[in-house]
Write a protein that holds these residues in place. Structure first.
Motif, PDB file in Angstrom:
ATOM      1  N   ILE A 103       0.831  -1.206   0.000  1.00  0.00           N
ATOM      2  CA  ILE A 103       0.000   0.000   0.000  1.00  0.00           C
ATOM      3  C   ILE A 103       0.868   1.261   0.000  1.00  0.00           C
ATOM      4  CG2 ILE A 103      -1.686   1.303   1.344  1.00  0.00           C
ATOM      5  CD1 ILE A 103      -2.839  -1.354   2.287  1.00  0.00           C
ATOM      6  N   CYS A 104       1.926   1.251   0.809  1.00  0.00           N
ATOM      7  CA  CYS A 104       2.826   2.417   0.837  1.00  0.00           C
ATOM      8  C   CYS A 104       3.470   2.654  -0.521  1.00  0.00           C
ATOM      9  CB  CYS A 104       3.890   2.222   1.904  1.00  0.00           C
ATOM     10  SG  CYS A 104       3.254   2.208   3.604  1.00  0.00           S
ATOM     11  N   HIS A 105       3.897   1.584  -1.171  1.00  0.00           N
ATOM     12  CA  HIS A 105       4.511   1.716  -2.499  1.00  0.00           C
ATOM     13  C   HIS A 105       3.495   2.228  -3.505  1.00  0.00           C
ATOM     14  CE1 HIS A 105       6.374   0.509  -6.316  1.00  0.00           C
ATOM     15  NE2 HIS A 105       7.524   0.479  -5.658  1.00  0.00           N
ATOM     16  N   ALA A 106       2.263   1.740  -3.424  1.00  0.00           N
ATOM     17  CA  ALA A 106       1.238   2.181  -4.372  1.00  0.00           C
ATOM     18  C   ALA A 106       0.905   3.658  -4.192  1.00  0.00           C
ATOM     19  CB  ALA A 106      -0.021   1.331  -4.202  1.00  0.00           C
ATOM     20  N   ILE A 107       0.890   4.145  -2.952  1.00  0.00           N
ATOM     21  CA  ILE A 107       0.548   5.547  -2.709  1.00  0.00           C
ATOM     22  C   ILE A 107       1.656   6.478  -3.197  1.00  0.00           C
ATOM     23  CG2 ILE A 107       0.137   7.266  -0.908  1.00  0.00           C
ATOM     24  CD1 ILE A 107      -1.307   5.097   0.674  1.00  0.00           C
ATOM     25  N   GLU A 110       3.281   4.702  -7.414  1.00  0.00           N
ATOM     26  CA  GLU A 110       2.257   4.722  -8.452  1.00  0.00           C
ATOM     27  C   GLU A 110       1.419   5.989  -8.401  1.00  0.00           C
ATOM     28  OE1 GLU A 110       3.302   2.164  -6.888  1.00  0.00           O
ATOM     29  OE2 GLU A 110       3.167   0.319  -8.069  1.00  0.00           O
ATOM     30  N   GLY A 111       1.106   6.436  -7.150  1.00  0.00           N
ATOM     31  CA  GLY A 111       0.354   7.693  -7.036  1.00  0.00           C
ATOM     32  C   GLY A 111       1.135   8.876  -7.530  1.00  0.00           C
ATOM     33  N   GLY A 112       2.444   8.917  -7.250  1.00  0.00           N
ATOM     34  CA  GLY A 112       3.267  10.014  -7.744  1.00  0.00           C
ATOM     35  C   GLY A 112       3.383  10.017  -9.259  1.00  0.00           C
ATOM     36  N   ALA A 116       2.113  12.987 -11.672  1.00  0.00           N
ATOM     37  CA  ALA A 116       3.018  13.617 -12.644  1.00  0.00           C
ATOM     38  C   ALA A 116       2.442  13.540 -14.055  1.00  0.00           C
ATOM     39  CB  ALA A 116       4.384  12.940 -12.588  1.00  0.00           C
ATOM     40  N   THR A 117       1.829  12.419 -14.398  1.00  0.00           N
ATOM     41  CA  THR A 117       1.215  12.287 -15.727  1.00  0.00           C
ATOM     42  C   THR A 117       0.060  13.258 -15.903  1.00  0.00           C
ATOM     43  OG1 THR A 117       1.834   9.945 -15.734  1.00  0.00           O
ATOM     44  CG2 THR A 117       0.175  10.644 -17.319  1.00  0.00           C
ATOM     45  N   ALA A 118      -0.787  13.373 -14.871  1.00  0.00           N
ATOM     46  CA  ALA A 118      -1.918  14.306 -14.957  1.00  0.00           C
ATOM     47  C   ALA A 118      -1.438  15.747 -15.049  1.00  0.00           C
ATOM     48  CB  ALA A 118      -2.827  14.118 -13.740  1.00  0.00           C
ATOM     49  N   THR A 119      -0.380  16.075 -14.322  1.00  0.00           N
ATOM     50  CA  THR A 119       0.161  17.443 -14.384  1.00  0.00           C
ATOM     51  C   THR A 119       0.729  17.740 -15.762  1.00  0.00           C
ATOM     52  OG1 THR A 119       0.708  17.282 -12.025  1.00  0.00           O
ATOM     53  CG2 THR A 119       1.751  19.052 -13.275  1.00  0.00           C
ATOM     54  N   PHE A 139       9.652  14.895  -7.212  1.00  0.00           N
ATOM     55  CA  PHE A 139      11.057  14.512  -7.264  1.00  0.00           C
ATOM     56  C   PHE A 139      11.586  14.203  -5.864  1.00  0.00           C
ATOM     57  CE2 PHE A 139      15.581  15.644  -7.111  1.00  0.00           C
ATOM     58  CZ  PHE A 139      16.086  14.789  -8.088  1.00  0.00           C
ATOM     59  N   PHE A 140      11.201  15.019  -4.884  1.00  0.00           N
ATOM     60  CA  PHE A 140      11.634  14.775  -3.512  1.00  0.00           C
ATOM     61  C   PHE A 140      11.042  13.458  -2.980  1.00  0.00           C
ATOM     62  CE2 PHE A 140      10.819  15.224   1.081  1.00  0.00           C
ATOM     63  CZ  PHE A 140      12.112  15.384   1.534  1.00  0.00           C
ATOM     64  N   THR A 141       9.772  13.208  -3.298  1.00  0.00           N
ATOM     65  CA  THR A 141       9.130  11.956  -2.867  1.00  0.00           C
ATOM     66  C   THR A 141       9.807  10.750  -3.499  1.00  0.00           C
ATOM     67  OG1 THR A 141       7.030  13.140  -2.652  1.00  0.00           O
ATOM     68  CG2 THR A 141       6.931  10.741  -2.728  1.00  0.00           C
ATOM     69  N   TRP A 142      10.163  10.862  -4.781  1.00  0.00           N
ATOM     70  CA  TRP A 142      10.843   9.761  -5.456  1.00  0.00           C
ATOM     71  C   TRP A 142      12.199   9.480  -4.816  1.00  0.00           C
ATOM     72  CZ3 TRP A 142       9.731   6.125  -9.014  1.00  0.00           C
ATOM     73  CH2 TRP A 142      10.806   5.454  -9.611  1.00  0.00           C
TER      74      TRP A 142
END
Length: 238
Positions: A103-107, A110-112, A116-119, A139-142
């Motif tokens: 779940i953490c990885h998905a948030i 995948e969520g990031g 980014a794609t929507a932006t 970028f910081f989250t990645w």
């Protein structure tokens, strides 16, 4: 003659009761001696210091770009990397269920990527300053997720004494995250298979044993007949 030293022993009488109750077998429990619990070298048997750590010089079973060697693993890491990451953490830490890391990885990952794609799609409709802040936060989250997943990879390397391949674990996950997940899964899968194969004990049935009489041994019926035969001696009176 000087006075005699007092005895350290106490003379018990009938009036004295038991000082403390001792459970049967309580005095036979093993005692841990820290001086004896030392790590020894597997080759020479010499004691090792507490700060000693085995060298991480073993090579990985597969390369970082060997994703095609396990097709199922490759497809899972490509389309559901969160599931593959959760399985890796569960295999490495048996007390941790795979759902939490998944779940953490998905948030965060995948969520990031989705944000980014929507932006990028709605770039003309979003203020440039807002888009810059979004990408900077992503970028910081990645980078933070790369550090966390890199620590999991580093734990795997310490467990099996693996070398850094091709570089630091955090850098590997930041630059080649999907390939690193597949490589770690293949490594743990191969290690568990080797351990299960080495621990298996092959037990062969004992050969069939038969009792055969030797050729030189006389027939028991013949020997019994010979024992009952009378000799040719005659007794004559003197």
């Amino acid at each position: 003659m000087g006075e005699r030293a007092e005895s350290r022993y106490v003379k018990l009488t009938k009036d004295h009761g038991p000082l403390e109750d001792i459970t049967p077998g309580e005095l036979n429990q093993p005692i841990e001696v820290p001086q004896l619990a030392v790590h020894k070298c597997m080759e020479c048997g010499q004691p090792l210091p507490e700060s000693y750590t085995p060298p991480s010089d073993e090579a990985w079973m597969t390369g970082i770009f060997g994703c095609a060697e396990d097709r199922e693993n490759c497809l899972t890491g490509l389309f559901c990397p969160c599931v593959l990451f959760g399985r890796n953490v569960e295999s490495l830490h048996e007390e941790t269920p795979w759902t939490g890391p998944c779940i953490c990885h998905a948030i965060f990952i995948e969520g990031g990527i989705a944000l980014a794609t929507a932006t990028a799609i709605f770039n003309g409709y979003i203020d440039p300053g807002t888009s810059f802040l979004i990408f900077e936060g992503l970028f910081f989250t990645w980078w933070m997720c790369g550090i966390y997943t890199g620590q999991v990879r580093q734990t795997l390397q310490k467990k099996y004494h693996l070398e850094n391949s091709p570089c630091d674990p955090c850098c590997v996950h930041c630059c080649m995250h999907w390939c690193a997940l597949c490589q770690e899964h293949r490594e743990m899968k191969g290690r568990l298979f080797d351990n299960a194969f080495s621990e298996a004990t092959i037990v062969n049935a004992p050969p069939i044993q038969e009792m055969k009489s030797s050729d030189n041994k006389e027939n028991p019926e013949t020997s019994s007949d010979n024992s009952h035969k009378h000799t040719g001696l005659e007794l004559q009176p003197v």
